[in-house]
Motif scaffolding. Structure first.
Motif, PDB file in Angstrom:
ATOM      1  N   GLN A 149       0.832  -1.202   0.000  1.00  0.00           N
ATOM      2  CA  GLN A 149       0.000   0.000   0.000  1.00  0.00           C
ATOM      3  C   GLN A 149       0.873   1.261   0.000  1.00  0.00           C
ATOM      4  OE1 GLN A 149      -2.339   0.298   3.555  1.00  0.00           O
ATOM      5  NE2 GLN A 149      -3.428   2.159   2.912  1.00  0.00           N
ATOM      6  N   LEU A 150       1.912   1.258   0.807  1.00  0.00           N
ATOM      7  CA  LEU A 150       2.806   2.413   0.884  1.00  0.00           C
ATOM      8  C   LEU A 150       3.598   2.595  -0.406  1.00  0.00           C
ATOM      9  CD1 LEU A 150       4.083   1.901   4.542  1.00  0.00           C
ATOM     10  CD2 LEU A 150       2.648   3.781   3.730  1.00  0.00           C
ATOM     11  N   LEU A 151       4.028   1.501  -1.018  1.00  0.00           N
ATOM     12  CA  LEU A 151       4.784   1.602  -2.264  1.00  0.00           C
ATOM     13  C   LEU A 151       3.903   2.112  -3.398  1.00  0.00           C
ATOM     14  CD1 LEU A 151       6.927  -1.670  -2.143  1.00  0.00           C
ATOM     15  CD2 LEU A 151       7.660   0.672  -1.650  1.00  0.00           C
ATOM     16  N   GLU A 190      22.857   2.786  -9.313  1.00  0.00           N
ATOM     17  CA  GLU A 190      23.618   1.565  -9.556  1.00  0.00           C
ATOM     18  C   GLU A 190      22.743   0.495 -10.201  1.00  0.00           C
ATOM     19  OE1 GLU A 190      25.126   0.493  -5.762  1.00  0.00           O
ATOM     20  OE2 GLU A 190      26.476   2.217  -5.609  1.00  0.00           O
ATOM     21  N   GLU A 191      21.512   0.357  -9.697  1.00  0.00           N
ATOM     22  CA  GLU A 191      20.581  -0.617 -10.277  1.00  0.00           C
ATOM     23  C   GLU A 191      20.292  -0.285 -11.732  1.00  0.00           C
ATOM     24  OE1 GLU A 191      19.312  -3.346  -9.309  1.00  0.00           O
ATOM     25  OE2 GLU A 191      19.496  -3.451  -7.139  1.00  0.00           O
ATOM     26  N   HIS A 192      20.122   1.018 -12.009  1.00  0.00           N
ATOM     27  CA  HIS A 192      19.850   1.436 -13.383  1.00  0.00           C
ATOM     28  C   HIS A 192      21.013   1.070 -14.302  1.00  0.00           C
ATOM     29  CE1 HIS A 192      20.196   4.363 -16.720  1.00  0.00           C
ATOM     30  NE2 HIS A 192      18.909   4.112 -16.853  1.00  0.00           N
ATOM     31  N   ASP A 193      22.243   1.306 -13.847  1.00  0.00           N
ATOM     32  CA  ASP A 193      23.417   1.000 -14.669  1.00  0.00           C
ATOM     33  C   ASP A 193      23.514  -0.503 -14.928  1.00  0.00           C
ATOM     34  OD1 ASP A 193      24.011   3.673 -14.670  1.00  0.00           O
ATOM     35  OD2 ASP A 193      25.560   3.547 -13.129  1.00  0.00           O
ATOM     36  N   ALA A 194      23.239  -1.302 -13.897  1.00  0.00           N
ATOM     37  CA  ALA A 194      23.300  -2.751 -14.063  1.00  0.00           C
ATOM     38  C   ALA A 194      22.208  -3.236 -15.012  1.00  0.00           C
ATOM     39  CB  ALA A 194      23.161  -3.437 -12.701  1.00  0.00           C
ATOM     40  N   LEU A 239      10.999   0.385  -3.810  1.00  0.00           N
ATOM     41  CA  LEU A 239      10.171   0.440  -5.010  1.00  0.00           C
ATOM     42  C   LEU A 239      11.015   0.182  -6.249  1.00  0.00           C
ATOM     43  CD1 LEU A 239       7.404   1.032  -6.265  1.00  0.00           C
ATOM     44  CD2 LEU A 239       7.963   3.465  -6.192  1.00  0.00           C
ATOM     45  N   GLY A 240      12.190   0.812  -6.321  1.00  0.00           N
ATOM     46  CA  GLY A 240      13.073   0.617  -7.462  1.00  0.00           C
ATOM     47  C   GLY A 240      13.534  -0.818  -7.582  1.00  0.00           C
ATOM     48  N   ASP A 241      13.874  -1.459  -6.457  1.00  0.00           N
ATOM     49  CA  ASP A 241      14.326  -2.853  -6.484  1.00  0.00           C
ATOM     50  C   ASP A 241      13.251  -3.763  -7.077  1.00  0.00           C
ATOM     51  OD1 ASP A 241      16.762  -2.227  -5.406  1.00  0.00           O
ATOM     52  OD2 ASP A 241      16.304  -2.924  -3.388  1.00  0.00           O
ATOM     53  N   ARG A 242      12.016  -3.541  -6.650  1.00  0.00           N
ATOM     54  CA  ARG A 242      10.925  -4.397  -7.143  1.00  0.00           C
ATOM     55  C   ARG A 242      10.676  -4.183  -8.630  1.00  0.00           C
ATOM     56  NH1 ARG A 242       6.400  -5.434  -2.478  1.00  0.00           N
ATOM     57  NH2 ARG A 242       7.831  -5.594  -0.705  1.00  0.00           N
ATOM     58  N   LEU A 243      10.725  -2.933  -9.064  1.00  0.00           N
ATOM     59  CA  LEU A 243      10.493  -2.642 -10.473  1.00  0.00           C
ATOM     60  C   LEU A 243      11.632  -3.168 -11.350  1.00  0.00           C
ATOM     61  CD1 LEU A 243       9.094   0.982 -10.181  1.00  0.00           C
ATOM     62  CD2 LEU A 243       7.820  -1.060 -10.836  1.00  0.00           C
ATOM     63  N   VAL A 244      12.867  -3.028 -10.877  1.00  0.00           N
ATOM     64  CA  VAL A 244      14.006  -3.532 -11.642  1.00  0.00           C
ATOM     65  C   VAL A 244      13.911  -5.043 -11.787  1.00  0.00           C
ATOM     66  CG1 VAL A 244      16.503  -3.935 -11.554  1.00  0.00           C
ATOM     67  CG2 VAL A 244      15.595  -1.643 -11.188  1.00  0.00           C
ATOM     68  N   SER A 245      13.514  -5.714 -10.712  1.00  0.00           N
ATOM     69  CA  SER A 245      13.367  -7.165 -10.770  1.00  0.00           C
ATOM     70  C   SER A 245      12.340  -7.569 -11.822  1.00  0.00           C
ATOM     71  CB  SER A 245      12.942  -7.692  -9.392  1.00  0.00           C
ATOM     72  OG  SER A 245      12.752  -9.087  -9.430  1.00  0.00           O
ATOM     73  N   GLU A 246      11.213  -6.840 -11.860  1.00  0.00           N
ATOM     74  CA  GLU A 246      10.193  -7.150 -12.868  1.00  0.00           C
ATOM     75  C   GLU A 246      10.671  -6.800 -14.268  1.00  0.00           C
ATOM     76  OE1 GLU A 246       5.524  -6.114 -13.978  1.00  0.00           O
ATOM     77  OE2 GLU A 246       6.309  -5.603 -11.990  1.00  0.00           O
ATOM     78  N   ALA A 274      10.373   7.628 -13.961  1.00  0.00           N
ATOM     79  CA  ALA A 274      10.660   8.746 -13.061  1.00  0.00           C
ATOM     80  C   ALA A 274      11.803   8.409 -12.109  1.00  0.00           C
ATOM     81  CB  ALA A 274       9.401   9.102 -12.266  1.00  0.00           C
ATOM     82  N   LEU A 275      11.823   7.179 -11.607  1.00  0.00           N
ATOM     83  CA  LEU A 275      12.869   6.783 -10.677  1.00  0.00           C
ATOM     84  C   LEU A 275      14.214   6.595 -11.371  1.00  0.00           C
ATOM     85  CD1 LEU A 275      11.139   4.184  -8.304  1.00  0.00           C
ATOM     86  CD2 LEU A 275      11.891   6.489  -7.741  1.00  0.00           C
TER      87      LEU A 275
END
Length: 228
Positions: free
Chosen positions: A31-33, A138-142, A78-85, A125-126
């Motif tokens: 809910q918060l994410l 770092e996640e974006h670069d990977a 939020l970014g971790d979950r989206l990157v994983s997907e 946006a993130l």
């Protein structure tokens, strides 16, 4: 008489927390994410606040702080979950079957990624915000490196015998063109967005046509076809 220690042991999940409490916590985090995604999209990361996120979620700031210490922690989760997907979309960019038309291969790849970004507008946006936490950068670069390798693998079928450096350069150009076109497309909605997505496909196909084998540089689709 049953041992009283058995009940909490049966109810305990990984980490020693009761399953019911853990499930409630997971729902609250989701809910918060979701609320954070809405706030980040409407105000941007820099202007967003934990108070605004709590208000959007319909909870008190104190409730939010039970799960996240600050705005940065929320953005990172939020970014971790989206990157994983998103990585699952990258995994879908496998070499195509022999004889697959270039326009079909390009159109399918673009549609998958456009669909993801339309369902999760906060991802753009993130990943492209100017003041994002280092962890997200770092996640974006990977992720970029992973997608680049997948696009290069996809192009191999259309550029047989080409040096790896040429394939890598072409893949880099394709990914750059896609990102630029994505930003433009996301600024529109409905039929107009579909028209921009069709234009993006056409640009990629016409760019790739001269450097691929047996690929006709025909339009990938007409506005409104196979686009979200």
């Amino acid at each position: 008489m049953p041992d009283e220690t058995e009940k909490p042991e049966k109810e305990a999940a990984a980490g020693g927390r009761p399953r019911r409490r853990q499930a409630r916590g997971e729902r609250r985090i989701a809910q918060l994410l979701e609320a954070a995604a809405s706030v980040f999209c409407s105000t941007g990361y820099t202007a967003a606040s934990t108070n605004a996120i709590a208000r959007e979620a319909g909870v008190s700031p104190g409730t939010l702080y039970q799960f996240f210490p600050n705005k940065e922690a929320i953005a990172i989760e939020l970014g971790d979950r989206l990157v994983s997907e998103m990585r699952t979309h990258g995994d879908a960019l496998t070499p195509v079957a022999p004889g697959t038309p270039l326009a079909e291969a390009v159109g399918g790849a673009v549609d998958r990624f456009i669909d993801f970004n339309c369902r999760h507008p906060v991802f753009f946006a993130l990943m492209h915000g100017p003041d994002m936490p280092g962890r997200i950068t770092e996640e974006h670069d990977a992720l970029h490196a992973t997608l680049l390798a997948r696009v290069a693998a996809l192009l191999t079928a259309f550029m047989p015998g080409a040096p790896d450096t040429d394939i890598a350069r072409t893949a880099d150009m394709c990914l750059g063109v896609y990102k630029a076109g994505l930003e433009i497309a996301l600024n529109h909605e409905g039929d107009e967005r579909a028209a921009y997505v069709a234009e993006l496909k056409n640009v990629l196909v016409r760019y790739l046509g001269p450097v691929t084998v047996g690929a006709a540089a025909a339009p990938a689709s007409t506005p409104g076809q196979n686009t979200p």
